[in-house]
Design an enzyme around this catalytic site. Structure first.
Site, PDB file in Angstrom:
ATOM      1  N   GLU A  81       0.828  -1.214   0.000  1.00 21.59           N
ATOM      2  CA  GLU A  81       0.000   0.000   0.000  1.00 21.59           C
ATOM      3  C   GLU A  81       0.857   1.256   0.000  1.00 21.59           C
ATOM      4  OE1 GLU A  81      -2.648  -0.926  -1.044  1.00 21.59           O
ATOM      5  OE2 GLU A  81      -4.208  -0.764   0.492  1.00 21.59           O
ATOM      6  N   THR A  98      -5.648   9.047  -5.620  1.00 26.47           N
ATOM      7  CA  THR A  98      -5.614   8.994  -4.154  1.00 26.47           C
ATOM      8  C   THR A  98      -4.986  10.267  -3.599  1.00 26.47           C
ATOM      9  OG1 THR A  98      -5.446   6.601  -4.274  1.00 26.47           O
ATOM     10  CG2 THR A  98      -4.859   7.598  -2.185  1.00 26.47           C
TER      11      THR A  98
END
Lengths: 307, 307
Positions: free
Chosen positions: A129, A182
């Site tokens: 991540e 993001t």
């Protein structure tokens, strides 16, 4: 065991009132991965089908996560090949990178006869991540690895709690093919929030946790609100307000942004309603002439599955 | 029934991470109240023993709460006399006004053959809190009326959820005889909080709710923190840091400000530890030459009791 084939599920992070702490695992969609032992030490990504993603180990979330596990074990001679059959689109907001990162560490752990528990795998998957989004977050990898609803109570030290799933709960997710980076989704957030809104949010999250333990669907519905992040992020997703409104009108217990978007989820308590919501959500983007994928999925209680 | 005698318990609001939403009911201390039917319509406070509080109905929290109930029922001819034997000191931060307000509406409701459920009594008792503190809050009257832990998820509409109580949980409360006005305790609060701290707080509250459902004392201990209000309010309570530190050192699962203070609570999981914490807390104020009351109490699962 020399080789393992996995189903690596999509996940919904945040779930309205649980920004940065709550996550939820779906039955569908999901990637498939094949991981096999190799005589070449380290990790080789030998095949990626379905998406144009880097094969170079250090640039691939599955590679980075797997290496984090091997480094921790000091298994310098162990070698693995990974094939990824990507069905969750990157940038969809339903945990595409998490599925690959979690799948890699899950599979390697299996092939090494499980030196780690599922919870212990989370920090390794988080390295994937970090590569994907620049942040060490666990709100997708935790539900992918543990299944069900997960609460990431703390990162320092990491403290993840698995929560129960009401029997009838079912999700609908629409992924409009719009790009929300993001980084942009992060940049619209404000560093401070009003105490009043924060109290509303933690009251709702506390109520939601209670609803999960008691299978109280009405309470769940009353709690599925986000006073803090949704008002800021939803402006990045054209059609969000219409999709949410139509989901609620068609019987959803609640609806909100999945992760940082652009996917929008709804939860309901029977399949007919979930399908009706799917049709109504789809109609919004059909009108806007925006392409979309739509998924109706039960909650996945177990996370990654061995096929 | 013409007359009823009640035990009206003390309560702990906020409980560290649950600012403005969580409350907890104690077995001790508590007031006693006698409420009897009268031929004179309305409410007369005929006796208050133990504290110098107003007998005038409209200036007394029990009176105001009781009138709110009668007005809602349009019971214009009903009359009640109330005697209050006050053992919970006003200004202690353990729900003194809440005990009286909740006791009044509970008792009158009993004498009228229960037209209202315990939850339905909460808004009437809140009118007493409005008189006492200027704010319509329910985080003491809700646990006093329902018992156990309560979550006030929302005020508009009022939504109160009763939460389970882990079997072994026990409280220690020290009330140093220092004055902290609720208005001052409110004024130190900031209108905004950092998103980072808010996330920590709602992660902890979510974990605490999970711990209550699963009787996970270790998780409970990890969650009993307050990142937001305690750092601001604790400066109003001389000795707070020492008391909290000694409570934790002596085995408390957690410790924090009760309501808006100055009482400080600790939770633990056996009576020996709770007593040891009480002795250690007391020692702090003995050194500071501050008078104090101390209470060791199991969690009261039922709230107000008929004697």
């Amino acid at each position: 065991m020399e080789e393992i084939k996995l189903f690596c599920p999509a996940t919904i992070a945040n779930v309205s009132c649980g920004f940065d702490v709550l996550g939820l695992c779906l039955e569908q969609p999901g990637d498939e991965m094949i991981i096999r032992k190799s005589k070449t030490p380290g990790i080789q990504i030998t095949k990626i089908v379905g998406q144009d993603l880097p094969l170079e180990t250090e640039k691939n979330v599955a590679g980075v996560a797997g290496l984090a596990l091997l480094n921790d074990l000091k298994e310098l001679k162990a070698g693995f090949e990974i094939e990824i059959y990507k069905k969750i689109k990157p940038g969809s907001g339903i945990g595409s990178s998490a599925a690959s990162a979690a799948g890699a560490v899950f599979g390697i752990n299996q092939l090494l006869d499980e030196p780690f528990s599922a919870k212990e795998l989370i920090p390794f998957a988080m390295q994937g991540e970090l590569l994907a989004s620049g942040a060490l977050h666990a709100d997708n990898v935790a539900p992918a690895l543990l299944g069900g609803f997960t609460l990431v109570r703390s990162y320092d030290p990491l403290d993840v709690i698995k929560l129960p799933v009401p029997e009838q709960l079912i999700g609908t997710v629409i992924h409009p093919q719009l790009e929300v980076k993001t980084a942009d989704a992060r940049s619209v957030l404000k560093h401070s929030v009003s105490l009043k809104n924060a109290i509303t949010q933690w009251g709702n999250l506390a109520g939601l946790i209670s609803a999960l333990y008691t299978s109280d669907y009405e309470l769940l519905a009353r709690c599925l609100h986000d006073e803090i992040v949704e008002p800021l992020r939803s402006v990045l997703i054209p059609g969000f307000n219409e999709v949410k409104a139509t989901a609620l009108k068609n019987g959803a217990l609640g609806s909100g942004i999945s992760g940082s978007g652009p996917s929008i989820f709804a939860l309901s308590k029977d399949e007919a309603t979930a399908n009706q919501i799917a049709a109504a959500m789809a109609e919004v983007y059909r009108k806007f002439e925006v392409a979309y994928d739509i998924h109706v999925s039960k909650i996945n209680r177990d996370g990654i599955k061995i096929l």
